[in-house]
Write an enzyme that holds these catalytic residues in place. Structure first.
Site, PDB file in Angstrom:
ATOM      1  N   LYS A  98       0.828  -1.200   0.000  1.00 13.80           N
ATOM      2  CA  LYS A  98       0.000   0.000   0.000  1.00 13.80           C
ATOM      3  C   LYS A  98       0.866   1.255   0.000  1.00 13.80           C
ATOM      4  O   LYS A  98       0.660   2.186  -0.787  1.00 13.80           O
ATOM      5  CB  LYS A  98      -0.912  -0.033   1.233  1.00 13.80           C
ATOM      6  CG  LYS A  98      -2.108   0.881   1.143  1.00 13.80           C
ATOM      7  CD  LYS A  98      -2.968   0.772   2.400  1.00 13.80           C
ATOM      8  CE  LYS A  98      -3.784  -0.508   2.422  1.00 13.80           C
ATOM      9  NZ  LYS A  98      -4.438  -0.742   3.722  1.00 13.80           N
TER      10      LYS A  98
ATOM     11  N   ARG B 297      -3.171   3.097   8.593  1.00 14.10           N
ATOM     12  CA  ARG B 297      -3.500   1.959   7.733  1.00 14.10           C
ATOM     13  C   ARG B 297      -2.373   0.946   7.714  1.00 14.10           C
ATOM     14  O   ARG B 297      -1.225   1.304   7.463  1.00 14.10           O
ATOM     15  CB  ARG B 297      -3.745   2.440   6.290  1.00 14.10           C
ATOM     16  CG  ARG B 297      -4.584   3.682   6.211  1.00 14.10           C
ATOM     17  CD  ARG B 297      -4.571   4.300   4.820  1.00 14.10           C
ATOM     18  NE  ARG B 297      -5.214   3.478   3.812  1.00 14.10           N
ATOM     19  CZ  ARG B 297      -5.238   3.812   2.521  1.00 14.10           C
ATOM     20  NH1 ARG B 297      -4.633   4.921   2.091  1.00 14.10           N
ATOM     21  NH2 ARG B 297      -5.844   3.032   1.652  1.00 14.10           N
TER      22      ARG B 297
ATOM     23  N   GLY C 209      -6.137 -11.094   6.518  1.00 15.64           N
ATOM     24  CA  GLY C 209      -6.241 -11.414   7.943  1.00 15.64           C
ATOM     25  C   GLY C 209      -5.687 -10.343   8.860  1.00 15.64           C
ATOM     26  O   GLY C 209      -5.667 -10.490  10.065  1.00 15.64           O
TER      27      GLY C 209
ATOM     28  N   MET D 283      -5.058  -6.351  10.515  1.00 16.28           N
ATOM     29  CA  MET D 283      -5.868  -5.331  11.165  1.00 16.28           C
ATOM     30  C   MET D 283      -6.546  -4.430  10.146  1.00 16.28           C
ATOM     31  O   MET D 283      -6.024  -4.195   9.073  1.00 16.28           O
ATOM     32  CB  MET D 283      -4.942  -4.479  12.013  1.00 16.28           C
ATOM     33  CG  MET D 283      -5.673  -3.437  12.789  1.00 16.28           C
ATOM     34  SD  MET D 283      -4.539  -2.273  13.505  1.00 16.28           S
ATOM     35  CE  MET D 283      -5.037  -0.836  12.618  1.00 16.28           C
TER      36      MET D 283
ATOM     37  N   ARG E 218      -3.332  -0.931  -6.719  1.00 15.43           N
ATOM     38  CA  ARG E 218      -2.407  -2.079  -6.786  1.00 15.43           C
ATOM     39  C   ARG E 218      -2.769  -2.878  -8.026  1.00 15.43           C
ATOM     40  O   ARG E 218      -3.873  -2.744  -8.572  1.00 15.43           O
ATOM     41  CB  ARG E 218      -2.524  -2.948  -5.536  1.00 15.43           C
ATOM     42  CG  ARG E 218      -3.842  -3.636  -5.453  1.00 15.43           C
ATOM     43  CD  ARG E 218      -4.037  -4.351  -4.153  1.00 15.43           C
ATOM     44  NE  ARG E 218      -5.476  -4.442  -3.942  1.00 15.43           N
ATOM     45  CZ  ARG E 218      -6.055  -4.728  -2.808  1.00 15.43           C
ATOM     46  NH1 ARG E 218      -5.343  -4.928  -1.740  1.00 15.43           N
ATOM     47  NH2 ARG E 218      -7.362  -4.805  -2.714  1.00 15.43           N
TER      48      ARG E 218
ATOM     49  N   HIS F 160      -9.565 -30.984   6.581  1.00 14.75           N
ATOM     50  CA  HIS F 160      -9.385 -32.352   6.107  1.00 14.75           C
ATOM     51  C   HIS F 160     -10.072 -32.536   4.754  1.00 14.75           C
ATOM     52  O   HIS F 160      -9.477 -33.030   3.796  1.00 14.75           O
ATOM     53  CB  HIS F 160      -9.958 -33.319   7.147  1.00 14.75           C
ATOM     54  CG  HIS F 160      -9.884 -34.764   6.738  1.00 14.75           C
ATOM     55  ND1 HIS F 160     -10.929 -35.395   6.109  1.00 14.75           N
ATOM     56  CD2 HIS F 160      -8.887 -35.670   6.827  1.00 14.75           C
ATOM     57  CE1 HIS F 160     -10.583 -36.654   5.856  1.00 14.75           C
ATOM     58  NE2 HIS F 160      -9.342 -36.838   6.295  1.00 14.75           N
TER      59      HIS F 160
ATOM     60  N   SER G  69      14.402 -42.410 -15.447  1.00 20.90           N
ATOM     61  CA  SER G  69      13.141 -41.693 -15.288  1.00 20.90           C
ATOM     62  C   SER G  69      12.822 -41.679 -13.798  1.00 20.90           C
ATOM     63  O   SER G  69      12.767 -42.732 -13.162  1.00 20.90           O
ATOM     64  CB  SER G  69      12.037 -42.392 -16.069  1.00 20.90           C
ATOM     65  OG  SER G  69      10.813 -41.735 -15.835  1.00 20.90           O
TER      66      SER G  69
ATOM     67  N   CYS H  91       8.415 -39.291 -14.305  1.00 25.38           N
ATOM     68  CA  CYS H  91       7.129 -39.864 -14.674  1.00 25.38           C
ATOM     69  C   CYS H  91       6.161 -39.941 -13.524  1.00 25.38           C
ATOM     70  O   CYS H  91       5.093 -40.489 -13.637  1.00 25.38           O
ATOM     71  CB  CYS H  91       7.319 -41.242 -15.302  1.00 25.38           C
ATOM     72  SG  CYS H  91       8.092 -42.424 -14.187  1.00 25.38           S
TER      73      CYS H  91
ATOM     74  N   TYR I 141      12.770 -34.113 -19.943  1.00 19.71           N
ATOM     75  CA  TYR I 141      11.316 -34.069 -20.122  1.00 19.71           C
ATOM     76  C   TYR I 141      10.592 -34.356 -18.818  1.00 19.71           C
ATOM     77  O   TYR I 141      11.169 -34.895 -17.883  1.00 19.71           O
ATOM     78  CB  TYR I 141      10.861 -35.070 -21.197  1.00 19.71           C
ATOM     79  CG  TYR I 141      11.005 -36.521 -20.799  1.00 19.71           C
ATOM     80  CD1 TYR I 141      10.002 -37.170 -20.093  1.00 19.71           C
ATOM     81  CD2 TYR I 141      12.156 -37.246 -21.120  1.00 19.71           C
ATOM     82  CE1 TYR I 141      10.129 -38.489 -19.716  1.00 19.71           C
ATOM     83  CE2 TYR I 141      12.299 -38.569 -20.744  1.00 19.71           C
ATOM     84  CZ  TYR I 141      11.279 -39.187 -20.032  1.00 19.71           C
ATOM     85  OH  TYR I 141      11.409 -40.486 -19.640  1.00 19.71           O
TER      86      TYR I 141
END
Ligand code: ADP
Ligand code: MG
Ligand code: MG
Length: 918
Positions: free
Chosen positions: A27, A96, A105, A107, A359, A475, A802, A870, A890
């Protein structure tokens, strides 16, 4: 860092710029940037994150901070021609918070600092004196209508409310109840109907609430208000919800927040004032236009708090054309300057526009692609930058099937979009019922308050999961994401009653068996079935939407950026595919070969019979017969895959799982035998099977007789597979096609294992291939930690490596994947032991280190050794960057993730070549 007297803790807005976010927070850095662009920003200063860090480390303000604040405050007072809280003509400020990363989250802001019982009177007088009320049609005499008295007392009650709540932890509802009560007494729902006297009374009530909860009077001294507010911002860095948020978002815990002190401007001075928010483009779709909300006669948070209905920003043109035109002008300038979508906050004080924040704005996945494409068209950024600004997670979101956009079902509830996708099904409330109904072929949605490990089977059986509690790391959310299953969590309007098998929402009752639809992207919950369609982006990848002819900004942008990613990337992208059909889809999605073709399914279905014969073979002849019967079937499977891949490399993994996985489960066999005996039937075969299963039982099958170990123990098994592969390759080539098989030996831990298998395989290959010109490579999977650590030796016998990152993670951590993810990973995430499951995204420090060692030592022993991956990590965005860094050739992933891997491989390439311009 130790604080000393000379540290600079306070920066005037004119001293900063947008690149100083670490020091000034987002900010503050952007307020400075706008100030220096000459935009109308109220004057102010920023206290650095360093001051916050020092405060948090020692528990007190660092030396020198108070003096620097005083000096900057005095400068601000001089510039404004007012003193903070002056009884006759007060300067007011906002305090601010603003960290490096935006943190919901944290203030909230305190507005109107500097008001007290005396300056509130001065404010009223000054506000009335500077300009008369306009749209109210009254006289310019402030005492006549009391309009500016009203403004002053409104501002004061807001201060006590915000200060009480955020600085002194007075429960916010107390103030809200008092406000509601005042409105009720007045017989209104609109706060604008409260006049100066009502608000004066409210201030008295607020002060009482404040005193009751804090044990002291509301502080009257302006400087004390300021200092307490600043300290509260510092401390908010360690508030519980801020800590939780940082953990989830992987934001370092020691950054601290900056604090901005900004001269107040007033949107609540009357109908010719107001406040609003705006985006320079639509953050939902990316479309150009004017997007924003405006609220007349209001301050700060009122717009987002939804206390009154806002009007669309376009309305401002009618209300105040001068400010509107100026705002559009500024928005265009900001876009040009930041070269991106910006969001802004502004306030109009009696016809004068003030910019309070900007922003680079958040946006949806679709908007990210569309905007990046537009900015390239507009010449603001180049294609590298466009590629940098989108990511694989966004692309993945655009590939989920979604509910048809024009369906007319309104949502009944909204929770957290915990795991994307769109799912409809009959509601069930227990895991057992989910399993039952799914077995009958029904689509079900498992609804729980929260899930726990006992719900795992139900979650697997369900199309989607809906919970009324828990966030993105609950969960339900974690497990669903791991399974790629749609999940909405924390839909707290829903009252779940499991014993009664129903839930209620908004006065409606939904019982077991009723159909609901959930959108795991938006978090919306619908009653009834909502039709699902494949996304346009998938249609494009499938080839059914031609970007050249389609009038769809998203598809065109995706096409353009993907094409650029392909041009830039160094990593090739292959797919994991076991069948011709999968291989075909993956090729449409851009796969350049198969990195993992599992052969397990070639032993299933009607071939089980043959596998049983193989396992039960009493003599060499029995076994050879069984293998001989399997050979042509497998050869045909390979022929199909090789044809489909038309000369692209195909890595075939020799059989990996323990053989008893191909036999019926012990319990079932035991029952069969008992039943047959009862009936007096011939049970010789079943008994033999049962005995075999008993013999082959393993305590830890994942660490038992599987992979290369099978090949070494069961004569002829690998030989048959090698022969099938080589013969299929020759057959395809003879037909005029091309085949490039790469035979991959799983679970090797020692070079001797590989050497043994290889010697036998080479003999067979030489015999089959003859002069057909077919070349067959032999390499190994690196998935046992020992293989990674002895990669130099193993490379002597391997033509390629691999990395099997699933097993490498299992064995590196000692985690049994099938057990741990559902059982306790949520707890590990909660504790921050890892931020994301190591099965989802490669654990760079541990498993990643094994990969690094193996890549380096393997290539040292055999220069040019081909390296790939892989495991499912091959399609995970962050992991793709890691594989690029380590120098693999790859990655390989499931067909659906091939586009994601292509995109991220392109992004990884431009990031390491340093064209990152942000
Ligand atoms: P957040 O980070 O939650 O957006 P802000 O610090 O931006 O918090 O402030 C909350 C609200 O108060 C915003 O609407 C902002 O525009 C407004 N606001 C902040 N400072 C001032 C000021 N000096 N004058 C008027 N309004 C302000
Ligand atoms: Mg803001
Ligand atoms: Mg494995």
């Amino acid at each position: 860092m130790t604080a000393h007297e000379t540290d600079k803790y306070v920066y005037d807005f004119a001293e900063g710029n947008k690149d100083l976010k670490d020091l000034l927070g987002g900010k503050g850095a952007n307020l400075a940037e706008m100030t220096n662009l000459g935009l109308p920003v109220p004057p102010g200063f920023t206290i650095t994150t360093g001051a916050c860090q020092a405060y948090l480390a020692t528990g007190r303000e660092p030396d020198g901070l108070a003096g620097q604040i005083e000096a900057h405050l005095q400068a601000l007072e001089r510039e404004m021609g007012r003193r903070l809280g002056d009884p006759d003509d007060p300067l007011l400020v906002s305090v601010r918070s603003g960290a490096r990363f935006s943190m919901p989250g944290m203030m909230e802001t305190v507005l109107n600092v500097g008001l007290n019982d005396r300056s509130v009177v001065g404010l009223a007088r000054q506000a009335g004196g500077s300009a008369g009320p306009t749209a109210s049609g009254g006289s310019a005499d402030p005492t006549a209508s009391g309009g500016n008295d009203r403004f002053a007392w409104d501002s004061y009650r807001r201060l006590i409310q915000m200060f009480g709540k955020t600085v002194c932890e007075v429960p916010g509802e107390e103030f809200e109840h008092a406000l509601d009560e005042a409105k009720r007494a007045k017989g209104t729902h609109d706060d604008l109907d409260l006049d100066a006297d009502d608000l004066r009374g409210l201030v008295e009530t607020y002060k009482k609430i404040f005193a009751e909860h804090t044990g002291r009077e509301f502080p009257q001294e302006p400087r004390e208000q300021l200092d307490l507010a600043i300290r509260a911002v510092f401390e908010s860095w360690n508030a519980e919800r801020a800590i939780l948020y940082r953990r989830q978002e992987r934001i370092p815990a020691d950054l601290g927040t900056a604090v901005n002190v900004v001269a107040m401007v007033f949107g609540n001075l009357g109908p010719d004032s107001g406040t609003g928010v705006a985006f320079t483009r639509d953050p939902g779709s990316g479309a150009q236009g004017i997007y924003g909300d405006y609220l007349a006669n209001a301050q700060g948070e009122d717009v987002v708090a939804g206390i009154r209905n806002t009007v669309p920003l376009q309305e401002l043109e009618r209300l105040d054309k001068t400010s509107y035109d100026q705002l559009l002008d500024i928005m265009a300038r900001l876009e040009g300057h930041y070269q991106d979508l910006c969001d802004i906050e502004f306030t109009i004080e009696r016809g004068k526009l003030w910019m309070l924040q900007t922003r680079v704005g958040k946006r949806t996945a679709a908007a990210a692609f569309v905007i990046a494409g537009q900015l390239v068209d507009e010449g603001l950024i180049d294609l590298d930058e466009a590629l940098h600004r989108v990511n694989g997670a966004q692309l993945a979101q655009l590939m989920f099937p979604r509910f048809q956009l024009d369906h007319d079902v309104p949502p009944v509830a909204r929770g957290i979009g915990a795991s994307p996708g769109a799912a409809s099904g009959a509601v069930v409330f227990t895991s057992a019922r989910a399993v039952e109904l799914a077995a009958e072929g029904k689509a079900v949605i498992l609804v729980r308050r929260e899930t726990n490990p006992d719900d795992l089977n139900g979650m697997i059986a369900a199309q989607g999961i809906l919970t009324s509690r828990g966030g993105k790391t609950s969960h339900a959310a974690v497990v669903a994401r791991g399974m790629g299953k749609t999940c909405v969590s924390g839909a707290d309007e829903i009252e779940v009653n499991v014993p009664a098998k129903r839930f209620t929402v908004g006065g409606r009752t939904v019982s077991e068996g009723d159909v609901v639809s959930i959108d795991g992207t938006t978090g919306k919950v619908y009653l009834g079935e909502v039709p699902v369609v494949p996304s346009e982006v998938v249609q494009y990848f499938e080839g059914s939407l031609d970007p050249a002819h389609v009038d769809n900004a998203l598809v065109r942008a995706v096409h353009r950026i993907m094409t650029h990613a392909d041009a830039r990337r160094r990593l090739a992208v292959r797919t994991n595919a076991d069948t011709g059909a999968d291989a075909a889809r993956a090729r449409r999605f851009g796969a350049e070969g198969i990195g993992l073709c599992r052969t397990e399914h070639m032993f299933l279905g009607d071939r089980r019979e043959l596998v049983e014969r193989l396992i039960l073979a009493a003599t060499d002849t029995d076994r050879t017969d069984a293998l001989a019967a399997l050979l042509p079937l497998q050869r045909q499977d390979f022929v199909e895959i090789f044809r489909e891949m038309a000369g692209l490399p195909v890595t075939v993994r020799l059989i990996d799982p323990p053989l008893h996985e191909f036999l019926p489960p012990l319990e079932q066999l035991a029952v069969n035998v008992a039943v047959a005996q009862e009936r007096g039937e011939d049970v010789a075969k079943e008994e033999a099977l049962l005995a075999a299963v008993r013999r082959m039982h393993e305590e830890n099958p994942m660490l038992g007789l599987r992979g290369v170990r099978l090949g070494l123990v069961i004569p002829g098994l690998f030989a048959m597979q090698v022969r099938a592969i080589a013969e299929a390759a020759v057959a395809v080539t003879r037909d005029g096609g091309a085949a490039c098989p790469e035979i991959m030996v799983p679970l090797v831990g020692a070079v001797q294992e590989l050497e043994t298998v290889r010697a036998e395989a080479e003999k067979i290959i030489a015999e089959v291939v003859g002069d057909s010109g077919v070349e067959v490579l032999i390499g190994t999977m690196i998935e046992v930690p020992r293989a990674a650590l002895t990669a130099g030796q193993i490379a002597e016998a391997a033509q390629f490596f691999s990395f099997g990152t699933n097993d490498l993670t299992q064995m590196g951590w000692g985690f049994s994947r099938d057990d741990v993810e559902g059982a306790f990973f949520w707890r590990y995430l909660e504790l921050g032991i890892f931020g994301i499951s190591p099965f989802e995204s490669i654990d760079r420090d541990g498993v990643g280190r094994l990969i690094r060692i193996a890549a380096e030592e393997g290539r040292a022993a055999r220069p040019g050794l081909k390296l790939g991956v892989c495991g499912e990590h091959g399609g995970d965005p962050d992991s793709v960057h890691f594989f690029h860094e380590v120098g693999l050739d790859y990655v390989s992933c499931s067909p659906f993730r091939v586009p994601v891997a292509r995109l991220e491989a392109g992004r990884a390439a431009i990031e390491t070549t340093g064209s990152d311009s942000r």
